[in-house]
Motif scaffolding. Structure first.
Motif, short mmCIF file in Angstrom:
data_model
loop_
_atom_site.label_atom_id
_atom_site.label_comp_id
_atom_site.label_asym_id
_atom_site.label_seq_id
_atom_site.Cartn_x
_atom_site.Cartn_y
_atom_site.Cartn_z
N THR A 85 108.65 -1.58 82.68
CA THR A 85 107.44 -1.78 83.47
C THR A 85 106.40 -0.77 83.04
O THR A 85 106.70 0.42 82.92
N ARG A 87 102.30 0.84 83.26
CA ARG A 87 101.11 1.07 84.09
C ARG A 87 99.92 1.40 83.18
O ARG A 87 100.09 2.01 82.13
N GLN A 108 106.28 3.31 83.66
CA GLN A 108 106.17 3.53 85.11
C GLN A 108 106.92 4.78 85.57
O GLN A 108 106.68 5.28 86.67
N THR A 111 104.72 8.94 86.52
CA THR A 111 103.83 8.62 87.64
C THR A 111 102.69 9.61 87.81
O THR A 111 101.76 9.36 88.56
N ASP A 177 108.16 -3.78 89.08
CA ASP A 177 107.19 -4.62 89.80
C ASP A 177 107.73 -6.04 89.90
O ASP A 177 108.39 -6.54 88.98
#
Length: 263
Positions: A85, A87, A108, A111, A177
């Motif tokens: 995943t 970001r 991901q 963070t 997600d």
């Protein structure tokens, strides 16, 4: 084949060991995870590749995609096939003269958040993995010297596959997600009268029929099978605004508002 060497780069740079390098790359990409890291429905041409260690590597890929919508579909498919995943870490609203879309991405598990509160876990491992996506402009009668653009290889992917955490463990999969397909299924089930819990049970039933013995692994992946908390959030965010409260004191408040409106 999901992966092949870029013939344009191969013509520009002769290397007697090049075929051996690409052969190793295909082995790495297909076996670094339990499933192929790249989506099988797309063809990827590899322009550059470099091993970081026995597991991690960096590579530069090109694909024949032409629109931002195509890029988003590829990203969705990539996250599905790789169990990863991503970001957005940086966007480029004005992508420049030669680009129509550009974005920098991070894993991901990076963070950039503060230290976790005592007694609470965190998914942040400061993962150094990154990915840069660039979609070049397709210009008719262009005088560009880039042979890749001339041959329709407009989408560039620069991937630094250097994760410092386990990818397919239960803790990583439950933090992914929820996919757009799963969200769409939830909305459809809500529209047909399902509650959050019955919608989730229906999704689980469909996944069990589709994946058979692999269901136990699929249902642990939040990308494919949302958790009950997500189902409730999705329900109330989307449908409470339309249908009002479903029970309790809020239901009476909502009913009173409707009666006053009808007067």
């Amino acid at each position: 084949m999901t992966v092949s060497k870029c013939e344009i780069c191969d013509d520009e740079e002769e290397d007697v060991e090049r075929d051996v390098i690409y052969e190793k790359l295909e082995i790495v990409i297909c076996n670094i995870l339990p499933q192929a890291i790249l989506p099988a429905e797309y063809h990827h041409e590899v322009c550059k590749h470099e091993h970081i260690d026995e597991v991690n590597y960096t590579c530069f890929l090109r694909l024949k995609l032409t629109t931002e919508e195509d890029v988003q579909k590829w990203l969705e498919a990539f996250q599905r096939s790789s169990s990863l995943t991503w970001r957005k870490s940086k966007t480029y609203p004005n992508s420049g003269r030669y680009n129509t879309y550009r974005v920098d991405m991070r894993c991901q598990h990076n963070t950039r958040s503060s230290k976790p509160k005592p007694g609470k876990g965190t998914k942040n491992t400061g993962c150094p993995a990154t990915m840069n996506l660039v979609l070049k402009r397709s210009i008719t009668n262009s005088k560009t010297q880039d042979q890749h653009v001339k041959h329709g290889l407009l989408f560039n992917v620069r991937l630094k596959n250097e994760h410092n955490h386990r990818i397919t463990c239960a803790d990583a999969l439950r933090r992914r997600d929820v996919s757009e397909d799963s969200i769409a299924k939830l909305r459809d089930l809500f529209e047909h009268g399902h509650s959050p819990s019955s919608a989730l049970e229906t999704i689980k039933h469909d996944l069990a029929e589709e994946h058979g013995e692999q269901y136990v692994y699929v249902c642990a992946d939040r990308f494919m099978c949302p958790d009950l908390q997500f189902c409730y959030r999705s329900y109330y965010k989307t449908f409470q605004k339309v249908y009002g409260a479903s029970s309790g004191e809020l239901m009476y408040v909502d009913l009173e508002k409707r009666v006053l409106y009808m007067r």
